[in-house]
Design a protein around this motif. Structure first.
Motif, PDB file in Angstrom:
ATOM      1  N   GLN A   1       0.869  -1.176   0.000  1.00 57.96           N
ATOM      2  CA  GLN A   1       0.000   0.000   0.000  1.00 57.96           C
ATOM      3  C   GLN A   1       0.906   1.226   0.000  1.00 57.96           C
ATOM      4  O   GLN A   1       1.806   1.344   0.824  1.00 57.96           O
ATOM      5  N   VAL A   2       0.658   2.127  -0.937  1.00 55.87           N
ATOM      6  CA  VAL A   2       1.504   3.310  -1.068  1.00 55.87           C
ATOM      7  C   VAL A   2       0.923   4.468  -0.270  1.00 55.87           C
ATOM      8  O   VAL A   2      -0.268   4.508   0.038  1.00 55.87           O
ATOM      9  N   SER A   3       1.803   5.408   0.050  1.00 56.60           N
ATOM     10  CA  SER A   3       1.395   6.550   0.871  1.00 56.60           C
ATOM     11  C   SER A   3       0.456   7.469   0.100  1.00 56.60           C
ATOM     12  O   SER A   3       0.775   7.938  -0.987  1.00 56.60           O
ATOM     13  N   MET A   4      -0.733   7.691   0.701  1.00 57.21           N
ATOM     14  CA  MET A   4      -1.745   8.567   0.110  1.00 57.21           C
ATOM     15  C   MET A   4      -2.376   9.412   1.209  1.00 57.21           C
ATOM     16  O   MET A   4      -2.494   8.975   2.347  1.00 57.21           O
ATOM     17  N   LYS A   5      -2.779  10.613   0.829  1.00 57.39           N
ATOM     18  CA  LYS A   5      -3.512  11.489   1.733  1.00 57.39           C
ATOM     19  C   LYS A   5      -4.580  12.211   0.929  1.00 57.39           C
ATOM     20  O   LYS A   5      -4.275  12.806  -0.109  1.00 57.39           O
ATOM     21  N   ASP A   6      -5.809  12.131   1.395  1.00 57.63           N
ATOM     22  CA  ASP A   6      -6.936  12.773   0.721  1.00 57.63           C
ATOM     23  C   ASP A   6      -7.012  12.391  -0.751  1.00 57.63           C
ATOM     24  O   ASP A   6      -7.266  13.233  -1.615  1.00 57.63           O
ATOM     25  N   GLY A   7      -6.752  11.107  -1.053  1.00 57.61           N
ATOM     26  CA  GLY A   7      -6.869  10.606  -2.410  1.00 57.61           C
ATOM     27  C   GLY A   7      -5.711  10.922  -3.340  1.00 57.61           C
ATOM     28  O   GLY A   7      -5.750  10.589  -4.519  1.00 57.61           O
ATOM     29  N   ALA A   8      -4.680  11.555  -2.823  1.00 53.36           N
ATOM     30  CA  ALA A   8      -3.517  11.898  -3.650  1.00 53.36           C
ATOM     31  C   ALA A   8      -2.276  11.211  -3.090  1.00 53.36           C
ATOM     32  O   ALA A   8      -2.166  10.985  -1.885  1.00 53.36           O
ATOM     33  N   PHE A   9      -1.347  10.901  -3.972  1.00 52.86           N
ATOM     34  CA  PHE A   9      -0.099  10.281  -3.538  1.00 52.86           C
ATOM     35  C   PHE A   9       0.705  11.251  -2.678  1.00 52.86           C
ATOM     36  O   PHE A   9       0.777  12.439  -2.968  1.00 52.86           O
ATOM     37  N   VAL A  10       1.312  10.713  -1.615  1.00 55.49           N
ATOM     38  CA  VAL A  10       2.286  11.469  -0.821  1.00 55.49           C
ATOM     39  C   VAL A  10       3.637  11.123  -1.432  1.00 55.49           C
ATOM     40  O   VAL A  10       4.093   9.991  -1.340  1.00 55.49           O
ATOM     41  N   THR A  11       4.237  12.105  -2.080  1.00 60.10           N
ATOM     42  CA  THR A  11       5.457  11.863  -2.833  1.00 60.10           C
ATOM     43  C   THR A  11       6.652  12.553  -2.199  1.00 60.10           C
ATOM     44  O   THR A  11       6.505  13.480  -1.407  1.00 60.10           O
ATOM     45  N   GLY A  12       7.826  12.091  -2.586  1.00 58.43           N
ATOM     46  CA  GLY A  12       9.053  12.724  -2.139  1.00 58.43           C
ATOM     47  C   GLY A  12      10.068  11.714  -1.667  1.00 58.43           C
ATOM     48  O   GLY A  12       9.787  10.525  -1.535  1.00 58.43           O
ATOM     49  N   LYS A  13      11.261  12.212  -1.437  1.00 61.51           N
ATOM     50  CA  LYS A  13      12.382  11.389  -1.012  1.00 61.51           C
ATOM     51  C   LYS A  13      12.793  11.813   0.397  1.00 61.51           C
ATOM     52  O   LYS A  13      13.161  12.962   0.621  1.00 61.51           O
ATOM     53  N   VAL A  14      12.696  10.861   1.328  1.00 54.36           N
ATOM     54  CA  VAL A  14      13.068  11.137   2.708  1.00 54.36           C
ATOM     55  C   VAL A  14      14.587  11.322   2.767  1.00 54.36           C
ATOM     56  O   VAL A  14      15.341  10.541   2.201  1.00 54.36           O
ATOM     57  N   GLY A  15      15.000  12.382   3.427  1.00 57.45           N
ATOM     58  CA  GLY A  15      16.412  12.720   3.485  1.00 57.45           C
ATOM     59  C   GLY A  15      16.778  13.807   2.496  1.00 57.45           C
ATOM     60  O   GLY A  15      17.858  14.378   2.570  1.00 57.45           O
ATOM     61  N   ALA A  16      15.863  14.099   1.581  1.00 55.52           N
ATOM     62  CA  ALA A  16      16.086  15.184   0.614  1.00 55.52           C
ATOM     63  C   ALA A  16      15.011  16.241   0.816  1.00 55.52           C
ATOM     64  O   ALA A  16      15.270  17.296   1.383  1.00 55.52           O
TER      65      ALA A  16
END
Length: 154
Positions: free
Chosen positions: A41-56
């Motif tokens: 299951q991928v990270s989503m919030k309010d129907g949208a993907f939560v994107t990004g690179k942790v540490g950046a």
């Protein structure tokens, strides 16, 4: 009749999302005996993907929030597999968490704690599980976190 897990979710003010549909050629879960294997299951919030690179461009706390969202989607899939009856969930057996992170980032376990913590908060001892937390150079749709799970159900 409301079961204990649904009651606990309400007490915590948590509403599970709908069970996300698969994004490719796979099924969201497979049952084998008393074990339920839930696809990542991928990270989503309010129907949208939560994107990004942790540490950046994301902090550990941002990543943990993304992992928490993954855990709620996992529970939504468990509810769907149990035909809406979360009282059939006996325990969380194992999580495997993937963190979209930089090559020098080493706090993947702290990120995946976002999922582990909310599962224990909701399920108590039945939420305690074995776990792996690993780095990924990239994840589908550039999501920050993806988590798969194994659950014991009745």
């Amino acid at each position: 009749m409301t079961n204990a897990i649904e009651t606990r979710l309400a007490e915590l003010g948590i509403t599970l999302p709908g069970a996300p549909a698969p994004a490719a050629n796979y099924v969201p879960f497979v049952r084998s005996g008393d074990l339920l294997f839930v696809s990542g299951q991928v990270s989503m919030k309010d129907g949208a993907f939560v994107t990004g690179k942790v540490g950046a461009d994301m902090t550990v706390e941002d990543g943990a929030a993304a992992a928490r969202a993954c855990a709620l989607s996992l529970l939504a899939q468990v509810r769907a597999a149990c035909e809406g009856d979360l009282s059939r969930l006996k325990r969380v057996v194992k999580l495997t968490g993937f963190v979209n992170s930089t090559t020098d980032f080493t706090d993947q376990p702290k990120v995946i704690n976002g999922a582990s913590d909310v599962l224990v908060e909701i399920l108590g001892d039945a939420g305690r599980h074995s776990r792996s937390a690993v780095s990924a150079g990239a994840l589908p749709f550039d999501v920050a976190v993806e988590i798969e799970g194994i659950f014991e159900i009745a």
